[in-house]
Design a protein around this motif. Structure first.
Motif, PDB file in Angstrom:
ATOM      1  N   UNK A 193       1.055  -1.157  -0.020  1.00 21.43           N
ATOM      2  CA  UNK A 193       0.418  -0.452   0.143  1.00 21.43           C
ATOM      3  C   UNK A 193       0.608   1.306  -0.156  1.00 21.43           C
ATOM      4  N   UNK A 194       1.652   0.851   0.801  1.00 23.05           N
ATOM      5  CA  UNK A 194       3.155   2.094   0.839  1.00 23.05           C
ATOM      6  C   UNK A 194       3.443   2.748  -0.463  1.00 23.05           C
ATOM      7  N   UNK A 195       3.732   1.531  -1.173  1.00 28.44           N
ATOM      8  CA  UNK A 195       4.882   1.314  -2.230  1.00 28.44           C
ATOM      9  C   UNK A 195       3.106   1.791  -3.633  1.00 28.44           C
ATOM     10  N   UNK A 196       2.794   1.835  -3.534  1.00 24.90           N
ATOM     11  CA  UNK A 196       1.318   1.687  -4.397  1.00 24.90           C
ATOM     12  C   UNK A 196       0.984   3.816  -4.283  1.00 24.90           C
ATOM     13  N   UNK A 203       3.982   9.480 -10.259  1.00 25.79           N
ATOM     14  CA  UNK A 203       3.343   9.351 -11.684  1.00 25.79           C
ATOM     15  C   UNK A 203       2.214  10.508 -12.093  1.00 25.79           C
ATOM     16  N   UNK A 204       1.841  10.929 -11.367  1.00 28.89           N
ATOM     17  CA  UNK A 204       0.961  12.162 -10.806  1.00 28.89           C
ATOM     18  C   UNK A 204       0.885  13.506 -12.115  1.00 28.89           C
ATOM     19  N   UNK A 226       8.868  -5.529  -6.439  1.00 28.95           N
ATOM     20  CA  UNK A 226       8.756  -4.810  -6.093  1.00 28.95           C
ATOM     21  C   UNK A 226       7.907  -2.991  -6.309  1.00 28.95           C
ATOM     22  N   UNK A 227       8.452  -2.561  -7.030  1.00 30.76           N
ATOM     23  CA  UNK A 227       8.499  -1.116  -7.493  1.00 30.76           C
ATOM     24  C   UNK A 227       7.252  -1.152  -8.468  1.00 30.76           C
ATOM     25  N   UNK A 228       7.545  -2.701 -10.076  1.00 36.27           N
ATOM     26  CA  UNK A 228       6.936  -2.735 -10.845  1.00 36.27           C
ATOM     27  C   UNK A 228       5.711  -2.986 -10.697  1.00 36.27           C
ATOM     28  N   UNK A 229       5.334  -3.901  -9.375  1.00 43.50           N
ATOM     29  CA  UNK A 229       4.137  -3.938  -9.160  1.00 43.50           C
ATOM     30  C   UNK A 229       3.310  -2.559  -8.587  1.00 43.50           C
ATOM     31  N   UNK A 230       3.883  -2.767  -7.354  1.00 42.95           N
ATOM     32  CA  UNK A 230       3.296  -1.355  -6.852  1.00 42.95           C
ATOM     33  C   UNK A 230       2.837   0.089  -8.183  1.00 42.95           C
ATOM     34  N   UNK A 231       3.278  -0.490  -9.141  1.00 43.01           N
ATOM     35  CA  UNK A 231       3.325   0.460 -10.239  1.00 43.01           C
ATOM     36  C   UNK A 231       2.159   0.651 -11.164  1.00 43.01           C
ATOM     37  N   UNK A 232       1.254  -0.753 -10.966  1.00 44.29           N
ATOM     38  CA  UNK A 232       0.457  -1.178 -12.041  1.00 44.29           C
ATOM     39  C   UNK A 232      -1.279  -0.805 -12.318  1.00 44.29           C
ATOM     40  N   UNK A 233      -1.366   0.257 -11.300  1.00 43.67           N
ATOM     41  CA  UNK A 233      -2.360   1.499 -11.342  1.00 43.67           C
ATOM     42  C   UNK A 233      -1.962   2.719 -12.101  1.00 43.67           C
ATOM     43  N   UNK A 234      -1.194   2.645 -12.813  1.00 44.08           N
ATOM     44  CA  UNK A 234      -1.017   4.078 -13.733  1.00 44.08           C
ATOM     45  C   UNK A 234      -0.023   2.949 -14.924  1.00 44.08           C
ATOM     46  N   UNK A 259      22.806   0.715 -22.690  1.00 46.86           N
ATOM     47  CA  UNK A 259      21.994   0.474 -21.216  1.00 46.86           C
ATOM     48  C   UNK A 259      22.091  -0.347 -20.539  1.00 46.86           C
ATOM     49  N   UNK A 260      22.313  -1.039 -19.134  1.00 47.77           N
ATOM     50  CA  UNK A 260      21.143  -1.410 -18.212  1.00 47.77           C
ATOM     51  C   UNK A 260      19.833  -0.818 -17.431  1.00 47.77           C
ATOM     52  N   UNK A 261      19.091  -0.920 -17.366  1.00 45.70           N
ATOM     53  CA  UNK A 261      17.351  -0.843 -17.052  1.00 45.70           C
ATOM     54  C   UNK A 261      16.493  -1.690 -17.383  1.00 45.70           C
ATOM     55  N   UNK A 262      15.462  -1.932 -16.694  1.00 42.63           N
ATOM     56  CA  UNK A 262      14.552  -2.851 -16.015  1.00 42.63           C
ATOM     57  C   UNK A 262      13.226  -2.434 -16.405  1.00 42.63           C
ATOM     58  N   UNK A 263      12.910  -2.586 -17.198  1.00 38.83           N
ATOM     59  CA  UNK A 263      11.136  -2.145 -18.165  1.00 38.83           C
ATOM     60  C   UNK A 263      10.528  -3.280 -17.597  1.00 38.83           C
ATOM     61  N   UNK A 264       8.971  -2.598 -17.939  1.00 40.04           N
ATOM     62  CA  UNK A 264       7.908  -3.196 -17.625  1.00 40.04           C
ATOM     63  C   UNK A 264       6.460  -2.761 -18.729  1.00 40.04           C
TER      64      UNK A 264
END
Length: 344
Positions: A193-196, A203-204, A226-234, A259-264
């Protein structure tokens, strides 16, 4: 008496906005249709200003502009008995970002000379006109294309623009604001919940505000997923064409540069020490010592608008989800605008 009428008008303006936001479109009267049309025109002129984000900003102002909040705020300051002309060069990165300066100048007893941002030309004049009507004509203001015959100036721009503004207004009392951004510091045991709530801080307004988080500090053993999971609402943010263009461009650059990066598929995370990140990208870094984080924050204080973190970390921070809910006495660049206006 003027200040009383202005405050009363501001409270009525808040109620007017609140009633409009609460209505179903089928129940709109002529004035409501005009308001809605204004929002649509604003979005056409600046596609970043979606109807949703404009209404979010308006709702925030209705929660701020209560009699108690206004009285508690202006009660800490004195009102000028000799009105001065205060030039305002407004920003236009997020909806109504310049309204706080306008209200501050009026309630301090001065007259704002307003140079609107080309990206936000609709809403401020509309609300200012309505405020004046609801206060019985007690709100004086002027909209100008060029600042002339002013006693002080408050200007907001990029770091490059600020250098020009500082030179141009060097002989006047001034506040010149520059680029700022916000950061988050995670302890590692944050709840989903905190991460959401943190996702809201990121994102706002598409991440375009100085209060949007663009850099996250995470513990060494923190799992990125864990971050990507919390971002799904956006995730629907990628359906906005201007945001998607930024995402596609930055992703292509990272791939070309290997470059190294993580992507969802709608936001990228990049391990990078930079404070500012490109739109659609969030920089992060891992820390082993909170003291190292505190040192970085202190060294970059002039570029940081706010820090989002748990209170127990001992930082001068705000809770998750609160970045886009500043109070009336929360000032851009942490410079007290009302105190400045007392000495104009």
């Amino acid at each position: 008496m003027n200040i009383e009428n202005q405050v009363l008008g501001l409270i009525k303006l808040s109620e007017y906005i609140k009633e409009f936001l609460a209505k179903d479109q089928k129940d709109y009267n002529e004035a409501d249709n005009e308001f809605e049309l204004l929002l649509k025109r604003s979005e056409i002129e600046n596609p970043w200003f979606t109807i949703e984000n404009q209404k979010f900003a308006l709702k925030e102002w209705t929660s701020l502009l209560t009699q108690e909040n206004i009285n508690n705020w202006i009660g800490n300051y004195s009102v000028s008995r000799t009105p001065k002309r205060v030039g305002l060069i407004l920003a236009g990165n997020i909806p109504l970002v310049g309204l706080h300066d306008v209200i501050s100048v009026v309630l301090s007893g001065h007259i704002p000379l307003i140079k609107l941002s080309s990206k936000d030309r609709q809403m401020v004049p509309f609300l200012l006109k309505k405020w004046n009507e609801l206060s019985g004509g007690a709100v004086q203001s002027e909209f100008v294309e060029k600042l002339e015959n002013f006693d002080a100036v408050i200007a907001t721009g990029s770091n490059n623009t600020a250098r020009y503004l500082e030179y141009y207004f060097k002989d006047h009392l001034n506040i010149i604001r520059k680029n700022r951004t916000s950061v988050a510091v995670l302890e590692g045991n944050e709840t989903p919940e905190e991460l959401q709530l943190l996702a809201e801080d990121i994102f706002r307004y598409f991440g375009l505000g100085c209060r949007n988080v663009t850099r996250i500090f995470i513990p060494e053993d923190f799992v990125i997923d864990r971050l990507f999971e919390s971002f799904l609402n956006f995730q629907d943010i990628i359906n906005h064409h201007k945001y998607a263009n930024n995402y596609d461009y930055n992703r292509a650059v990272y791939l070309l540069n290997q470059d190294k990066f993580w992507d969802n598929n709608f936001v990228m995370l990049k391990e990078d020490d930079k404070l500012f990140s490109p739109l659609s990208v969030i920089n992060f870094s891992r820390y082993s010592s909170l003291e190292d984080v505190k040192k970085f924050l202190a060294e970059n204080e002039e570029n940081i608008q706010c820090i989002v973190a748990k209170n127990e970390l001992g930082l001068d921070s705000i809770p998750f989800g609160e970045a886009q809910h500043p109070a009336l006495d929360t000032y851009a660049d942490n410079v007290d605008t009302m105190r400045f206006l007392e000495v104009v």
